[in-house]
Design an enzyme around this catalytic site. Structure first.
Site, PDB file in Angstrom:
ATOM      1  N   THR A  11      24.698  -0.980  54.317  1.00 54.87           N
ATOM      2  CA  THR A  11      25.797  -0.012  54.339  1.00 54.87           C
ATOM      3  C   THR A  11      27.115  -0.649  54.733  1.00 54.87           C
ATOM      4  OG1 THR A  11      24.317   1.849  54.800  1.00 54.87           O
ATOM      5  CG2 THR A  11      26.623   2.114  55.443  1.00 54.87           C
ATOM      6  N   ILE A  12      27.087  -1.573  55.668  1.00 55.71           N
ATOM      7  CA  ILE A  12      28.322  -2.190  56.141  1.00 55.71           C
ATOM      8  C   ILE A  12      29.066  -2.899  55.006  1.00 55.71           C
ATOM      9  CG2 ILE A  12      27.220  -4.371  56.829  1.00 55.71           C
ATOM     10  CD1 ILE A  12      29.102  -4.394  59.279  1.00 55.71           C
TER      11      ILE A  12
END
Length: 322
Positions: A11-12
């Protein structure tokens, strides 16, 4: 002071795709560039290891990641390593590296629950806190060389787990709490692990994902246990202090008779297996009769340690066998 950010995806590193859904695409350089003030903490280098959703990550990649970390430990210019990863299996990757790394250079795992296109994206803050932690000179003085940093808390990989599916405050160490917190520009240490995770010498040719893991549940069938008859090992999260329904005991006996190692833990978020409190059939007395190895980790980390123990041919060193 140089910190290497090893990016693996998750996600980052995700951005919106043409369909509006988020997929990992950002490089390590892009992650670093999005963090205000990062260069005032350390000289940051990047290493693009992969760019995949974390559920795609394999045990072979975990081992390769541990080797990458070890190579930076041999570089005198590198004072710390930060690994960015998706949160779904981050605790498993961090624990794998914790079991295999054994170096002196601090290694910190972090990630994000909200991708950069969302309001309140937490990746930059987590990355800044992680670089700060990896740069802290006191980290090298502890008995812990690997950590998970999230939401300004530093956790031991052996203790931390993802507690919430979507909240940014998802990583917690349920029973013993974090090792340190990040307050402004300071890392505030509170305690160190009394028993650091031992390190194992893994044979890459013996690495396998064929380790079955299952939770004991009320009146469960034995299908998943019988399916593990040809597996490298079987991990079982027993109810309570080490109890299982009597209906699955014959299948567990079959695994034992077939020389499939059985590693038991509790499905409870806190606590450990009992040794001699109960004696009924299906109690911890039965686990001992089955020759089960005892784990004090949750089921997902128990499976990781079992994979490592199999690859290192070191079950007796990795686990107790009451």
């Amino acid at each position: 002071m140089t910190v290497v950010v090893v990016s693996t995806g998750g996600t980052i590193a995700s951005t919106e795709s043409e369909g509006g859904d988020a997929e990992p695409e950002l490089t390590g350089d892009a992650l670093v560039a999005a963090v205000p003030g990062l260069n005032s903490v350390a000289d940051v280098r990047t290493h693009d290891f992969s760019n995949v959703p974390s559920p795609y990550f394999t045990v072979e990649q975990m081992h390769e990641l541990a080797e990458v970390v070890r190579s930076y430990d041999e570089d005198d210019e590198v004072s710390g390593v930060v690994v960015t990863q998706g949160t779904d299996i981050l605790e498993e990757s961090a624990y794998f590296v914790d079991c295999c790394y054994g170096g002196d250079t601090p290694v910190v795992f972090t990630g994000a629950m909200r991708n950069p296109s969302l309001a309140g994206a937490d990746g930059p803050a987590n990355l800044l806190a992680s670089v700060r932690a990896a740069s802290d000179e006191r980290f090298r003085e502890t008995s812990q060389n690997t950590a998970v940093v999230f939401d300004d808390r530093l956790h031991a990989p052996a203790d931390v787990t993802k507690m919430h599916s979507s909240n940014v405050d998802t990583f917690r160490s349920p029973e013993f709490g974090p090792l340190a917190t990040i307050d402004e520009d300071r890392v505030v240490w509170r305690h160190h692990p009394a028993e650091p995770t031992p390190t194992f010498d893994v044979d890459p040719d013996r690495l396998t994902n064929d380790v079955v893991a299952a939770f004991a549940t009320a009146d469960m069938t034995d299908a998943v246990i019988r399916a593990a008859a040809d597996s490298a090992a079987f991990c079982l999260a027993a109810t309570g202090a080490g109890h299982v329904p009597p209906g699955i005991i014959p299948a567990l006996e079959s695994l034992r008779d077939g020389d499939v190692p059985i590693v038991a833990t509790t499905r409870c978020p806190e606590g450990r297996l009992a040794r001699e409190t109960y004696g009924f059939r299906g109690s911890e007395a039965t686990l001992r009769e089955l020759g089960c190895y005892y784990s004090d980790q949750n089921l997902q980390k128990t499976r990781v340690r079992t994979i490592v123990a199999h690859a290192a041919d070191a079950f007796d060193e990795a686990f107790e066998r009451p």
